[in-house]
Design a protein around this motif. Sequence first.
Motif, PDB file in Angstrom:
ATOM      1  N   GLY A  69      24.219 -24.359  -5.283  1.00 48.91           N
ATOM      2  CA  GLY A  69      22.768 -24.203  -5.362  1.00 48.91           C
ATOM      3  C   GLY A  69      22.328 -23.465  -6.606  1.00 48.91           C
ATOM      4  O   GLY A  69      21.328 -23.823  -7.242  1.00 48.91           O
ATOM      5  N   LEU A  70      23.069 -22.403  -6.963  1.00 56.53           N
ATOM      6  CA  LEU A  70      22.729 -21.649  -8.171  1.00 56.53           C
ATOM      7  C   LEU A  70      22.842 -22.536  -9.403  1.00 56.53           C
ATOM      8  O   LEU A  70      21.958 -22.545 -10.268  1.00 56.53           O
ATOM      9  CB  LEU A  70      23.649 -20.439  -8.304  1.00 56.53           C
ATOM     10  CG  LEU A  70      23.445 -19.580  -9.558  1.00 56.53           C
ATOM     11  CD1 LEU A  70      22.065 -18.949  -9.574  1.00 56.53           C
ATOM     12  CD2 LEU A  70      24.522 -18.497  -9.656  1.00 56.53           C
ATOM     13  N   GLN A  71      23.915 -23.283  -9.503  1.00 60.06           N
ATOM     14  CA  GLN A  71      24.104 -24.158 -10.657  1.00 60.06           C
ATOM     15  C   GLN A  71      23.050 -25.253 -10.711  1.00 60.06           C
ATOM     16  O   GLN A  71      22.533 -25.570 -11.786  1.00 60.06           O
ATOM     17  CB  GLN A  71      25.518 -24.755 -10.622  1.00 60.06           C
ATOM     18  CG  GLN A  71      26.610 -23.734 -10.870  1.00 60.06           C
ATOM     19  CD  GLN A  71      27.998 -24.266 -10.595  1.00 60.06           C
ATOM     20  OE1 GLN A  71      28.167 -25.427 -10.208  1.00 60.06           O
ATOM     21  NE2 GLN A  71      29.012 -23.423 -10.795  1.00 60.06           N
ATOM     22  N   ALA A  72      22.698 -25.805  -9.551  1.00 60.74           N
ATOM     23  CA  ALA A  72      21.673 -26.850  -9.520  1.00 60.74           C
ATOM     24  C   ALA A  72      20.312 -26.286  -9.920  1.00 60.74           C
ATOM     25  O   ALA A  72      19.546 -26.932 -10.642  1.00 60.74           O
ATOM     26  CB  ALA A  72      21.608 -27.467  -8.128  1.00 60.74           C
ATOM     27  N   ALA A 245      30.067 -19.286 -17.255  1.00 60.86           N
ATOM     28  CA  ALA A 245      30.589 -20.579 -16.824  1.00 60.86           C
ATOM     29  C   ALA A 245      30.183 -20.896 -15.387  1.00 60.86           C
ATOM     30  O   ALA A 245      29.971 -22.062 -15.027  1.00 60.86           O
ATOM     31  CB  ALA A 245      32.109 -20.594 -16.958  1.00 60.86           C
ATOM     32  N   LEU A 246      30.075 -19.866 -14.549  1.00 62.57           N
ATOM     33  CA  LEU A 246      29.616 -20.071 -13.177  1.00 62.57           C
ATOM     34  C   LEU A 246      28.163 -20.506 -13.134  1.00 62.57           C
ATOM     35  O   LEU A 246      27.788 -21.405 -12.375  1.00 62.57           O
ATOM     36  CB  LEU A 246      29.775 -18.773 -12.377  1.00 62.57           C
ATOM     37  CG  LEU A 246      31.074 -18.537 -11.612  1.00 62.57           C
ATOM     38  CD1 LEU A 246      31.050 -17.163 -10.969  1.00 62.57           C
ATOM     39  CD2 LEU A 246      31.275 -19.618 -10.555  1.00 62.57           C
ATOM     40  N   LEU A 247      27.342 -19.860 -13.958  1.00 68.20           N
ATOM     41  CA  LEU A 247      25.912 -20.156 -13.957  1.00 68.20           C
ATOM     42  C   LEU A 247      25.614 -21.477 -14.646  1.00 68.20           C
ATOM     43  O   LEU A 247      24.771 -22.257 -14.192  1.00 68.20           O
ATOM     44  CB  LEU A 247      25.166 -19.003 -14.644  1.00 68.20           C
ATOM     45  CG  LEU A 247      23.638 -19.029 -14.640  1.00 68.20           C
ATOM     46  CD1 LEU A 247      23.102 -19.144 -13.218  1.00 68.20           C
ATOM     47  CD2 LEU A 247      23.110 -17.743 -15.301  1.00 68.20           C
ATOM     48  N   ASP A 248      26.298 -21.734 -15.754  1.00 72.88           N
ATOM     49  CA  ASP A 248      26.040 -22.927 -16.557  1.00 72.88           C
ATOM     50  C   ASP A 248      27.358 -23.603 -16.920  1.00 72.88           C
ATOM     51  O   ASP A 248      27.940 -23.334 -17.979  1.00 72.88           O
ATOM     52  CB  ASP A 248      25.282 -22.531 -17.825  1.00 72.88           C
ATOM     53  CG  ASP A 248      24.981 -23.732 -18.715  1.00 72.88           C
ATOM     54  OD1 ASP A 248      25.042 -24.878 -18.216  1.00 72.88           O
ATOM     55  OD2 ASP A 248      24.698 -23.524 -19.912  1.00 72.88           O
ATOM     56  N   PRO A 249      27.861 -24.477 -16.068  1.00 70.42           N
ATOM     57  CA  PRO A 249      29.157 -25.124 -16.330  1.00 70.42           C
ATOM     58  C   PRO A 249      29.170 -25.993 -17.585  1.00 70.42           C
ATOM     59  O   PRO A 249      30.247 -26.386 -18.043  1.00 70.42           O
ATOM     60  CB  PRO A 249      29.376 -25.984 -15.073  1.00 70.42           C
ATOM     61  CG  PRO A 249      28.525 -25.357 -14.011  1.00 70.42           C
ATOM     62  CD  PRO A 249      27.323 -24.826 -14.737  1.00 70.42           C
ATOM     63  N   THR A 250      27.992 -26.283 -18.170  1.00 70.77           N
ATOM     64  CA  THR A 250      27.977 -27.100 -19.393  1.00 70.77           C
ATOM     65  C   THR A 250      28.521 -26.337 -20.589  1.00 70.77           C
ATOM     66  O   THR A 250      28.875 -26.939 -21.606  1.00 70.77           O
ATOM     67  CB  THR A 250      26.551 -27.570 -19.733  1.00 70.77           C
ATOM     68  OG1 THR A 250      25.763 -26.458 -20.183  1.00 70.77           O
ATOM     69  CG2 THR A 250      25.885 -28.228 -18.535  1.00 70.77           C
ATOM     70  N   GLY A 251      28.538 -25.013 -20.514  1.00 69.36           N
ATOM     71  CA  GLY A 251      29.041 -24.209 -21.609  1.00 69.36           C
ATOM     72  C   GLY A 251      28.012 -23.809 -22.639  1.00 69.36           C
ATOM     73  O   GLY A 251      28.332 -23.106 -23.603  1.00 69.36           O
TER      74      GLY A 251
END
Length: 540
Positions: A69-72, A245-251
């Motif tokens: 949910g956080l990432q979305a 990386a947890l918050l924004d897996p895109t980097g």
Amino acid sequence: MTTADIDPGRARDVIETGRASLGIEFGSTNIKACLIGPDYTPLASGSHAWENEFVDGRWTYSLEAVWAGLQACYADLVTDVQRLYDVTPTSFRAIGISAMMHGYLAFDEAGDLLVPFRTWRNTSTGPAAVELTEALGFNIPQRWSIAHLYQAVLDEEPHIGRIAALNTLAGYVHQKLTGKTVLGVGDASGVFPIDPATGGYDQRMLAIVDPLIDARVPGLKLEKLLPEVLPAGAAAGDLTAEGAALLDPTGALKAGVPFCPPEGDAGTGMVATNSVARRTGNVSVGTSAFAMVVLEHPLEQVHEEIDVVTTPAGDAVAMVHCNNGANELSAWAGLFGRFAQAIGSGVDQDGIFAALLNEALAGKADGGGLLSFNNLAGEPVAGLPDGRPMVVRAPDSSFTLANFMRTQVYAVFSTLSLGMRILDAEKVQVDRLLAHGGLFRTAGPAQRILAAALGAPVAVGETAGEGGPWGMALLAAYLDEAGSKSLAQFLDEEVFATTSTSVMEPARADVDGFSVYLDRYRRALELQRVAPEAVLPVNS
């Protein structure tokens, strides 16, 4: 001001240079993000819908759902920024995390979750809450973290012997993003009582609770389990590479962004309504409903209906917290919305809400003899261990859409009114009471009915619909101002200096009508007490 009023070039520069502040809040039904500029105006937003689950008799969210949910939510924010300003954020001035207060997240030495997250919504800690309240001479509500812990001790749950850390949802997410195990004082005040003189956990009360725990679990020291407490404006760590990386897996997001202390949703509501100074108060309506008044003096008596928590700055607050808010009203709006679709109407959900809320104003002041209960969960303020939504009428009641909708709105405010009457009897003074939450996006109806329910003027500001994520973003921005201004000064002088509010006085006919309704509601609470025995859950 809306995003349509913002200069895109200026906003792009603010975001590109990392001067925007980000607030993210885990609400009961949505995870929301709000990005604000140096003038504290919202620049962009993101959201992700989620729902609690009822598993093995407890309300919970999985940790997998927390991170997905956080990432979305963050991805949705980035999409909004790209759409509006054609830029991708890589850094921020500051970030803050807030979430539903209370509940129980217990971890072992390795940092592994010992039992599924137990949310504030659970009402399974009655014996612990009663025993702690009597021992401390201080109300410990069932949803507080210490009540959950002590109930697990009383029940001799197997995991208790392995517990090494206790946290809230906001504190847990913050810890994973920064590596720091800390809580904002407002959130901490729903874990264990705070001493306003020190701004930390009350040492006298810790000295009372520790022997109670030690008698059953030798060697388990409460203070060693709890996160460090920090006031608003304190440095609370920086975004780590793992956290980024947890918050924004895109980097795209870089490490090193400062974080303010994580807070609870009550605290962000106070900030979003400029209600952190003494004799100010606010009412927040969402999945739950609560009213908070910043106290000048301690309450004279202990009231099980009243929590004593703190502002994000550490001042004592009397809180009337109702487990049930606008969910049942939303469910009815969804039903009427589906009906509108079925007959070919193109009205959107906001339009449905506006129509139904305005229809409520056409209802009789006492609801025409109808009664509505919005209790999807137990309601401690009304003495209900479990809840069942219900609409009741006598044969001669005036069953109209207007009366039906009026009593649906009354249901949202009825238990809140019961609690506020206790504060009136304690002679608690309030100079201003501001309301916020989605229910107040439709100007007028909910504000007028709330004024009647509380018998007091209610103000709604321009930012009433912004809510907790905006309040959390403001707390993040306050990091740069805390050295020169108190939180109250920061809000008064910088954030709300030019913000206008609409104040609605209670109408005598509405007050009298609600009083009649509330008497009828009190008498009918017996129906709510027996309903869970007769109406079992579908999957029971």
